[in-house]
Scaffold this motif. Structure first.
Motif, short mmCIF file in Angstrom:
data_model
loop_
_atom_site.label_atom_id
_atom_site.label_comp_id
_atom_site.label_asym_id
_atom_site.label_seq_id
_atom_site.Cartn_x
_atom_site.Cartn_y
_atom_site.Cartn_z
N VAL A 19 0.84 -1.20 0.00
CA VAL A 19 0.00 0.00 0.00
C VAL A 19 0.87 1.25 0.00
CG1 VAL A 19 -1.68 1.33 1.34
CG2 VAL A 19 -1.97 -1.14 1.07
N GLU A 20 1.93 1.26 0.83
CA GLU A 20 2.83 2.42 0.86
C GLU A 20 3.51 2.62 -0.49
OE1 GLU A 20 5.46 1.56 4.08
OE2 GLU A 20 3.94 1.98 5.60
N PHE A 21 3.94 1.53 -1.11
CA PHE A 21 4.56 1.63 -2.42
C PHE A 21 3.57 2.19 -3.45
CE2 PHE A 21 5.48 -0.07 -6.64
CZ PHE A 21 6.73 0.50 -6.84
N ALA A 22 2.34 1.70 -3.41
CA ALA A 22 1.33 2.19 -4.35
C ALA A 22 1.09 3.68 -4.19
CB ALA A 22 0.03 1.42 -4.17
N LEU A 23 1.14 4.17 -2.95
CA LEU A 23 0.94 5.60 -2.72
C LEU A 23 2.13 6.45 -3.19
CD1 LEU A 23 -0.69 5.48 0.83
CD2 LEU A 23 -1.81 6.05 -1.34
N LEU A 24 3.33 5.91 -3.09
CA LEU A 24 4.53 6.68 -3.44
C LEU A 24 5.03 6.45 -4.86
CD1 LEU A 24 6.53 6.35 -0.12
CD2 LEU A 24 5.25 8.31 -0.96
N ALA A 25 4.58 5.41 -5.53
CA ALA A 25 5.08 5.08 -6.86
C ALA A 25 4.74 6.14 -7.89
CB ALA A 25 4.54 3.72 -7.31
N VAL A 26 3.53 6.64 -7.86
CA VAL A 26 3.12 7.64 -8.86
C VAL A 26 3.94 8.93 -8.74
CG1 VAL A 26 1.20 9.07 -9.67
CG2 VAL A 26 0.82 6.66 -9.15
N PRO A 27 4.06 9.54 -7.57
CA PRO A 27 4.91 10.74 -7.49
C PRO A 27 6.37 10.46 -7.84
CG PRO A 27 3.56 10.55 -5.52
CD PRO A 27 3.38 9.30 -6.30
N LEU A 28 6.87 9.30 -7.45
CA LEU A 28 8.25 8.95 -7.76
C LEU A 28 8.44 8.83 -9.27
CD1 LEU A 28 11.08 8.04 -6.86
CD2 LEU A 28 10.21 5.69 -6.91
N LEU A 29 7.54 8.18 -9.95
CA LEU A 29 7.64 8.05 -11.41
C LEU A 29 7.51 9.40 -12.10
CD1 LEU A 29 5.72 4.72 -12.05
CD2 LEU A 29 8.18 5.15 -12.24
N LEU A 30 6.65 10.27 -11.58
CA LEU A 30 6.54 11.61 -12.15
C LEU A 30 7.86 12.38 -12.04
CD1 LEU A 30 3.00 12.81 -11.06
CD2 LEU A 30 3.81 12.36 -13.37
N VAL A 31 8.52 12.27 -10.92
CA VAL A 31 9.81 12.94 -10.73
C VAL A 31 10.85 12.35 -11.68
CG1 VAL A 31 11.71 13.27 -9.10
CG2 VAL A 31 9.36 13.68 -8.38
N VAL A 32 10.87 11.04 -11.83
CA VAL A 32 11.84 10.39 -12.72
C VAL A 32 11.59 10.82 -14.17
CG1 VAL A 32 12.53 8.15 -13.68
CG2 VAL A 32 12.30 8.44 -11.21
N PHE A 33 10.34 10.78 -14.62
CA PHE A 33 10.02 11.20 -15.99
C PHE A 33 10.32 12.68 -16.20
CE2 PHE A 33 7.02 7.45 -16.42
CZ PHE A 33 7.82 6.79 -17.35
N ALA A 34 10.02 13.50 -15.21
CA ALA A 34 10.30 14.94 -15.34
C ALA A 34 11.80 15.18 -15.47
CB ALA A 34 9.75 15.69 -14.13
N ALA A 35 12.60 14.48 -14.69
CA ALA A 35 14.06 14.64 -14.79
C ALA A 35 14.56 14.19 -16.15
CB ALA A 35 14.74 13.84 -13.68
N ALA A 36 14.03 13.09 -16.65
CA ALA A 36 14.45 12.60 -17.97
C ALA A 36 14.05 13.57 -19.07
CB ALA A 36 13.84 11.22 -18.23
N GLU A 37 12.85 14.10 -19.02
CA GLU A 37 12.39 15.05 -20.05
C GLU A 37 13.16 16.36 -19.98
OE1 GLU A 37 9.99 14.48 -22.74
OE2 GLU A 37 10.92 12.65 -22.01
N PHE A 38 13.45 16.83 -18.78
CA PHE A 38 14.27 18.03 -18.64
C PHE A 38 15.65 17.79 -19.24
CE2 PHE A 38 17.43 20.55 -16.36
CZ PHE A 38 16.97 21.83 -16.65
N GLY A 39 16.21 16.63 -18.97
CA GLY A 39 17.51 16.28 -19.55
C GLY A 39 17.48 16.24 -21.06
N ARG A 40 16.43 15.66 -21.62
CA ARG A 40 16.30 15.62 -23.08
C ARG A 40 16.18 17.02 -23.66
NH1 ARG A 40 11.63 13.72 -24.94
NH2 ARG A 40 12.46 13.76 -27.03
N ALA A 41 15.39 17.88 -23.03
CA ALA A 41 15.22 19.25 -23.52
C ALA A 41 16.55 20.01 -23.43
CB ALA A 41 14.14 19.98 -22.73
N PHE A 42 17.25 19.86 -22.33
CA PHE A 42 18.54 20.53 -22.16
C PHE A 42 19.55 20.03 -23.18
CE2 PHE A 42 22.57 21.35 -19.91
CZ PHE A 42 22.42 22.71 -19.71
N TRP A 43 19.58 18.72 -23.41
CA TRP A 43 20.46 18.15 -24.41
C TRP A 43 20.12 18.68 -25.81
CZ3 TRP A 43 19.74 15.35 -28.81
CH2 TRP A 43 20.89 14.80 -29.39
#
Length: 147
Positions: A19-43
């Motif tokens: 249950v704890e993982f299910a609650l934290l997985a979505v925000p964690l994935l959003l942060v990971v995708f945001a970091a990847a997209e920011f990196g792609r844009a910067f590159w």
């Protein structure tokens, strides 16, 4: 008997981690995708700048890729820019390439100037809807003309 089942259910900790993982997985994935997209844009922005530098130098030095026979060719320069961009996985339309073989840069005349415009689109548009339509990135460079 019913009270015992409810009490056992309340006291049970089985599945709490899931249950704890299910609650934290979505925000964690959003942060990971945001970091990847920011990196792609910067590159992409850095790649545009590097391509602009290379094209401005090609124009200023009159390399054969941009000036066959020693005479500047806008068509050849656009082709070179698009080839350099394609090597980096970017597609820059001819409308996104502005060439000026006799520009004034920082108040000094006699420069070749290249300005590139690229529309960055996210690879996860369902997650980042503001970036789904694309964000315009630019890269500009000047190089002194050689005689």
């Amino acid at each position: 008997m019913k009270t015992g089942c409810v009490a056992r259910f309340r006291a049970s900790r089985d599945g709490a981690t899931a249950v704890e993982f299910a609650l934290l997985a979505v925000p964690l994935l959003l942060v990971v995708f945001a970091a990847a997209e920011f990196g792609r844009a910067f590159w992409s922005r850095n790649a545009l700048h590097e391509i602009a530098i290379s094209a401005a130098r090609c124009m200023g030095v009159k390399e054969t890729a941009c000036a066959p026979g020693g005479s500047y060719s806008a068509t050849k320069t656009v082709e070179r820019v698009q080839a350099l961009a394609a090597r980096r996985g970017l597609t820059i339309p001819a409308a996104g390439i502005a060439l000026n073989p006799s520009a004034t840069c920082t108040g000094i005349a006699g420069f070749s100037q290249v300005t590139l415009t690229y529309t960055f689109r996210t690879s996860v548009p369902l997650v980042f809807t503001p970036l789904a339509q694309g964000v315009a990135l630019t890269g500009t460079a000047c190089f002194p003309n050689q005689s």
